[in-house]
Design an enzyme around this catalytic site. Sequence first.
Site, PDB file in Angstrom:
ATOM      1  N   GLU A  56     -21.081 -79.409   9.015  1.00  0.00           N
ATOM      2  CA  GLU A  56     -22.280 -80.182   9.349  1.00  0.00           C
ATOM      3  C   GLU A  56     -22.025 -81.611   9.729  1.00  0.00           C
ATOM      4  O   GLU A  56     -21.004 -82.088   8.937  1.00  0.00           O
ATOM      5  CB  GLU A  56     -23.251 -79.971   8.383  1.00  0.00           C
ATOM      6  CG  GLU A  56     -24.619 -80.491   8.738  1.00  0.00           C
ATOM      7  CD  GLU A  56     -25.862 -80.069   8.078  1.00  0.00           C
ATOM      8  OE1 GLU A  56     -25.612 -79.390   6.819  1.00  0.00           O
ATOM      9  OE2 GLU A  56     -26.966 -80.391   8.193  1.00  0.00           O
ATOM     10  N   ASN A 203     -32.448 -73.764  12.293  1.00  0.00           N
ATOM     11  CA  ASN A 203     -31.866 -73.551  10.829  1.00  0.00           C
ATOM     12  C   ASN A 203     -32.833 -73.086  10.039  1.00  0.00           C
ATOM     13  O   ASN A 203     -33.594 -72.093  10.415  1.00  0.00           O
ATOM     14  CB  ASN A 203     -31.066 -74.817  10.864  1.00  0.00           C
ATOM     15  CG  ASN A 203     -30.660 -74.734   9.227  1.00  0.00           C
ATOM     16  OD1 ASN A 203     -29.901 -74.046   8.935  1.00  0.00           O
ATOM     17  ND2 ASN A 203     -30.730 -75.908   8.456  1.00  0.00           N
ATOM     18  N   GLU A 204     -33.341 -74.010   9.188  1.00  0.00           N
ATOM     19  CA  GLU A 204     -34.192 -73.530   8.252  1.00  0.00           C
ATOM     20  C   GLU A 204     -35.711 -73.887   8.591  1.00  0.00           C
ATOM     21  O   GLU A 204     -35.936 -74.785   8.192  1.00  0.00           O
ATOM     22  CB  GLU A 204     -33.598 -74.320   6.656  1.00  0.00           C
ATOM     23  CG  GLU A 204     -32.272 -73.810   6.232  1.00  0.00           C
ATOM     24  CD  GLU A 204     -31.886 -74.361   4.985  1.00  0.00           C
ATOM     25  OE1 GLU A 204     -32.659 -75.386   4.485  1.00  0.00           O
ATOM     26  OE2 GLU A 204     -31.201 -73.704   4.176  1.00  0.00           O
ATOM     27  N   TYR A 270     -27.877 -70.626  -2.274  1.00  0.00           N
ATOM     28  CA  TYR A 270     -26.956 -71.516  -2.913  1.00  0.00           C
ATOM     29  C   TYR A 270     -26.925 -71.067  -4.457  1.00  0.00           C
ATOM     30  O   TYR A 270     -27.773 -70.836  -5.036  1.00  0.00           O
ATOM     31  CB  TYR A 270     -27.270 -72.831  -2.787  1.00  0.00           C
ATOM     32  CG  TYR A 270     -26.875 -73.446  -1.515  1.00  0.00           C
ATOM     33  CD1 TYR A 270     -25.420 -74.015  -1.063  1.00  0.00           C
ATOM     34  CD2 TYR A 270     -27.749 -73.505  -0.282  1.00  0.00           C
ATOM     35  CE1 TYR A 270     -25.365 -74.267   0.115  1.00  0.00           C
ATOM     36  CE2 TYR A 270     -27.616 -73.964   0.858  1.00  0.00           C
ATOM     37  CZ  TYR A 270     -26.132 -74.527   1.194  1.00  0.00           C
ATOM     38  OH  TYR A 270     -25.871 -74.849   2.190  1.00  0.00           O
ATOM     39  N   GLU A 327     -25.212 -69.654   4.899  1.00  0.00           N
ATOM     40  CA  GLU A 327     -24.950 -70.787   4.018  1.00  0.00           C
ATOM     41  C   GLU A 327     -25.049 -70.172   2.463  1.00  0.00           C
ATOM     42  O   GLU A 327     -25.827 -69.767   2.312  1.00  0.00           O
ATOM     43  CB  GLU A 327     -26.156 -71.905   3.972  1.00  0.00           C
ATOM     44  CG  GLU A 327     -25.978 -72.807   5.386  1.00  0.00           C
ATOM     45  CD  GLU A 327     -27.086 -73.961   5.577  1.00  0.00           C
ATOM     46  OE1 GLU A 327     -27.475 -74.301   4.441  1.00  0.00           O
ATOM     47  OE2 GLU A 327     -27.477 -74.233   6.631  1.00  0.00           O
ATOM     48  N   GLN A 376     -19.491 -75.996   2.337  1.00  0.00           N
ATOM     49  CA  GLN A 376     -19.041 -76.273   3.741  1.00  0.00           C
ATOM     50  C   GLN A 376     -17.472 -76.836   3.973  1.00  0.00           C
ATOM     51  O   GLN A 376     -16.843 -76.744   2.842  1.00  0.00           O
ATOM     52  CB  GLN A 376     -19.825 -77.295   4.364  1.00  0.00           C
ATOM     53  CG  GLN A 376     -21.336 -77.579   4.392  1.00  0.00           C
ATOM     54  CD  GLN A 376     -22.079 -78.547   5.224  1.00  0.00           C
ATOM     55  OE1 GLN A 376     -21.491 -79.110   5.960  1.00  0.00           O
ATOM     56  NE2 GLN A 376     -23.432 -78.391   4.955  1.00  0.00           N
TER      57      GLN A 376
END
Length: 522
Positions: A56, A203-204, A270, A327, A376
């Site tokens: 990113e 994305n989100e 996450y 992710e 990432q």
Amino acid sequence: MAASPMKKRLSLSLLCSALFFASGWLQAAEVQVQGSLHTDQPGPQVSRYIFGQFAEHLGTGIYGGIWVGPDSKIPNTNGYRNDVLAALKAIHVPDVRWPGGCFADEYHWRDGIGPRDKRPTSVNTHWGGVEEPNSFGTHEFMNFTELLGTDAYVAGNVGDASPDEMAQWVEYMTAPTHSTLAMQRRANGRDKPWKVAFVGVGNELWGCGGNMRSEYAADVYRRYQTFVKAPADQTILKIAPGSNGDDYHWTEVMMREAGKFMNGLSLHYYTVPGGGFPPRDSSTDFDETAWIDTLQQALRMDDLITRHSAIMDKYDPQKKIALVVDEWGTWYASLPGSHPGFLQQQNTLRDALVASLTLDIFSDHADRVRMANIAQMVNVLQSMILTDGNKMLLTPTYHVFAMYLPYQDATHLPLEISAPTYRHGEFAVPAVHGSAVKAKDGHVYVALTNLDPEHAAEVNVKLSGKATQVSGQILTAPAMTSLNTFEHADAVKPVPFSGARIDGNDLKVKLPAKAIVMLKLQ
Ligand code: AHR
């Protein structure tokens, strides 16, 4: 694809427990672990795309980490760091997701084409409010994927751009025609269309991508994806924005309302020890409580995938739609002194274990999880690589990706493990975790992770098939907090492992505490 999920029985053996807690000398004893490996029950293919990466425009993930520009003193090929390129090539990165993340839903691709010195400077409003020079744009990314020999996973802007903007970006990159956009690409130095394997449509959307409700997001997704069109000789797989962790309602609604318009549905999760967001725990300075907390959080991935998959099964029993965990990884407090918006953290043996456990879980769910992207790739969150000026190091997580290389496009094999529970404070996890595959080279590979930082394990795996030899690699280190620094870049790295042997139909492994082994059976 027929599902053959591995069932792990995690039982607490009374005997082991008694030994474990009874006395000082007994605490140092090896824990006993039993397993069975069914080489005669091949399951689905473990897609190489579960080893995908995410890059990113965030901190030094791109600028400094991958791209230094052709005039840099740092050795580079057309602006890409040679050291980083070589390291990434060695782990056969299957795809790279770019340009975000949250950045994607505010990225306007036209800012990143044409002569670099004429590109506008924008503001990276999400990640630190820093200037975004746009010198790494579409050409730089797509050429990077070609140089690396990887597939492009381009995340389009749904948050603050139109469907037209996304459609035109796809046309710019892929059109073989002489349309105005294709000619503009040629004028900017690229004649041949690029191959875009995956497009993420937003994305989100539940958060930084527009704070949408799932019902609204499903309709928005349906609309935007309509205009993502591949030229006749290309297939672009469309990935719909998915759930935040355990938001099962999101998955239900997306599958029900938009399932027939997608090839993949994303999931973001996450590992955040210490009570979740905002991340408070240090990436380097932690004790056994934080160690086990982190590993327990990482193991939650299994339950999340199981439950999201069950919802997907209702609408897609043939499993045509992939669950794309695009992710995942650890997220700790930013390194002291670093820009808080740059999400810089170090990477220890603990992160290596998070990687091995997660890759085991993905391979156990190979029927549905056919793509994943660790967050990432360089210098951000649970990175493969850290750089500082002209220095570079490979993290313990990188080494796990290297050890698991035989898993890429291998066949899943059911490995049942019955391990005692390793407990500390309020936390409890199985002491040993593992997975197995039959690789493309024809050999069986068994991955075993010992989560217990104090006790070695004696693992006895009954083999259904024949093996005569075993060899392998181990990744471990003196401390839970062991890590690689620019001064000691090889402190944590895999070495040959001689603690396994074949005894009749049994694989016997002396697995040191806090270690990962990858075994090859022959
Ligand atoms: O990976 C960092 C950020 O985490 C991404 O930009 C966003 O999608 C997620 O919330």
